[in-house]
Design an enzyme around this catalytic site. Structure first.
Site, PDB file in Angstrom:
ATOM      1  N   GLN A 186       0.845  -1.188   0.000  1.00 28.73           N
ATOM      2  CA  GLN A 186       0.000   0.000   0.000  1.00 28.73           C
ATOM      3  C   GLN A 186       0.886   1.247   0.000  1.00 28.73           C
ATOM      4  OE1 GLN A 186      -3.422  -0.491   3.051  1.00 28.73           O
ATOM      5  NE2 GLN A 186      -1.836  -1.911   3.711  1.00 28.73           N
ATOM      6  N   ASN A 187       2.164   1.034   0.200  1.00 28.47           N
ATOM      7  CA  ASN A 187       3.076   2.166   0.385  1.00 28.47           C
ATOM      8  C   ASN A 187       3.379   2.869  -0.933  1.00 28.47           C
ATOM      9  OD1 ASN A 187       3.068   1.331   2.993  1.00 28.47           O
ATOM     10  ND2 ASN A 187       5.084   0.362   2.934  1.00 28.47           N
ATOM     11  N   VAL A 188       3.592   4.141  -0.837  1.00 31.45           N
ATOM     12  CA  VAL A 188       3.887   4.972  -2.025  1.00 31.45           C
ATOM     13  C   VAL A 188       5.316   5.526  -1.936  1.00 31.45           C
ATOM     14  CG1 VAL A 188       1.464   5.592  -2.378  1.00 31.45           C
ATOM     15  CG2 VAL A 188       2.884   7.021  -0.874  1.00 31.45           C
ATOM     16  N   HIS A 197      -1.399   1.610  -4.303  1.00 29.81           N
ATOM     17  CA  HIS A 197      -1.758   3.032  -4.159  1.00 29.81           C
ATOM     18  C   HIS A 197      -0.828   3.969  -4.913  1.00 29.81           C
ATOM     19  CE1 HIS A 197      -3.855   1.868  -0.112  1.00 29.81           C
ATOM     20  NE2 HIS A 197      -4.578   1.571  -1.165  1.00 29.81           N
ATOM     21  N   CYS A 257      -0.890  13.539 -15.198  1.00 27.87           N
ATOM     22  CA  CYS A 257      -1.695  14.697 -15.593  1.00 27.87           C
ATOM     23  C   CYS A 257      -3.116  14.551 -15.057  1.00 27.87           C
ATOM     24  CB  CYS A 257      -1.729  14.795 -17.122  1.00 27.87           C
ATOM     25  SG  CYS A 257      -2.725  16.170 -17.718  1.00 27.87           S
ATOM     26  N   CYS A 260      -4.942  14.319 -19.066  1.00 29.99           N
ATOM     27  CA  CYS A 260      -4.614  13.431 -20.208  1.00 29.99           C
ATOM     28  C   CYS A 260      -3.813  12.248 -19.656  1.00 29.99           C
ATOM     29  CB  CYS A 260      -3.829  14.218 -21.257  1.00 29.99           C
ATOM     30  SG  CYS A 260      -2.069  14.345 -20.920  1.00 29.99           S
ATOM     31  N   CYS A 270      -0.067  18.486 -22.276  1.00 26.09           N
ATOM     32  CA  CYS A 270      -1.272  19.317 -22.557  1.00 26.09           C
ATOM     33  C   CYS A 270      -1.325  20.580 -21.702  1.00 26.09           C
ATOM     34  CB  CYS A 270      -2.540  18.478 -22.333  1.00 26.09           C
ATOM     35  SG  CYS A 270      -2.920  18.240 -20.584  1.00 26.09           S
ATOM     36  N   GLY A 276       3.066  -4.536   8.941  1.00 28.03           N
ATOM     37  CA  GLY A 276       3.023  -3.088   9.152  1.00 28.03           C
ATOM     38  C   GLY A 276       1.844  -2.380   8.540  1.00 28.03           C
TER      39      GLY A 276
END
Ligand code: BV8
Ligand code: ZN
Length: 261
Positions: A106-108, A132, A140, A143, A168, A205
């Protein structure tokens, strides 16, 4: 409990890992705690200081992109100085050693990826699934443009200095999944397939309160997997666990995983 005795959970889990066909490892912010990355909901948790509704939602970004970018720029900067810890390295070692291991995170924060690079392997790793998204991807708002964006700092000091889409010209946003947004279809599908195929599920965790990510270990258990929980605190998954390790992941996980072929 004397180590080596039949009811020794470390020995029992090592044996289960060695014997299992299909291992699913599900991780949350706690696996990065020993790297210095603040968790979301524990003491000193990220969300504590900030209201989720003000930040990690599309509405918040539409209303006040500068404040949302300020928070993400701060996190990117802080996490950029962190390094993978022994838990990330042990998980990467098992992932690289066995083709029947899948990691669903789930970590980013990109620390699982960096542990894989440190082990000398290429990215993206097909069996490391990010539910995630990533702090280090920009995309963007209107787009399909998106790209990895690790180094360049974000300057949230004014609307003009916020990142723009080069294709864009619309606003660029962090490549993460916000509350109220669907998870990437392929990631969720692959995670569910790995969950149904696993004989063992290690949950490391996570407070297991965010859905649909929190349902992945439940899918594994419903399909017959045994579950090991690595978390100093109990979670809604605790009643499903065969083994419970109330220690920091960076301490106990290497001790269990490194010994097992
Ligand atoms: C969606 C990314 C629908 C951004 C995040 C039922 C079904 C489906 C959805 C819902 C549902 N019920 C409610 C919902 C809505 C919502 C939700 O789950 N809300 C919760 C709060 C009730 N879910 C969503 O909105 C999801 N989207 O469902 O969309 C949809 C479908 C189709 C079309 C349109 C819409 C999206 C959820 C994703 C949100 N994004 N973050 C960012 O990071 O900035 S969530 C955020 O929480 C992080 O991603 C984080 O990974 C995640 C989970 O937190 P944890 O990782 O568990 O971290 P936490 O701090 O909570 O816990 C850490 C644990 O570690 C603790 O237990 C601690 O004890 C332990 N620990 C501490 N130190 C250590 C340790 N453990 C081991 N070792 C240590 N050293
Ligand atoms: Zn664009």
């Amino acid at each position: 409990m004397t180590p080596g005795s039949v009811d020794d959970p470390v020995r029992a889990l090592r044996e289960a890992i060695a014997a299992a066909r299909g291992i699913l490892i599900v991780t949350g912010a706690g696996v990065s705690a020993e790297s210095g990355v603040p968790t979301f909901r524990g003491e000193g948790g990220l969300w504590k200081r900030r209201r989720v509704e003000d930040l990690a939602t599309p509405g918040a970004f539409r209303r006040d992109p500068r404040t949302v970018w300020e928070w993400y720029a701060e996190r990117r900067e802080a996490i950029g100085r962190c390094t993978p810890n022994a838990a990330h390295r042990a998980i990467a070692a098992l992932l690289l050693r066995r083709s029947d291991v899948t990691v669903v995170t789930q970590n980013v924060d990109g620390l699982h990826d960096r542990a894989i690079i440190e082990a000398g392997e290429e990215l993206p790793h097909p069996r490391l699934i990010h539910l995630h998204g990533s702090l280090f991807t920009l995309r963007c708002v209107s787009c399909p443009w998106q790209e990895p964006h690790s180094a360049a700092p974000i300057d949230p000091s004014s609307e003009v200095s916020l990142p723009r889409c080069p294709a864009c010209g619309a606003m660029a946003r962090p490549g993460v999944v916000w509350f109220g947004e669907p998870l990437p279809e392929a990631a969720l599908r692959e995670a569910s397939i790995a969950a149904t195929a696993a004989e063992l599920c290690l949950v490391v965790g996570t407070s297991a309160v965010v859905y649909p990510a929190a349902s992945i270990p439940q899918v594994a258990v419903e399909a017959g997997a045994r579950l090991a929980e690595f978390n100093p605190s109990p979670t809604p998954l605790t009643p499903l666990a065969t083994w419970i390790f109330r220690q920091a992941a960076g301490k106990i996980l290497p001790y269990i995983i490194h010994e097992v072929e």
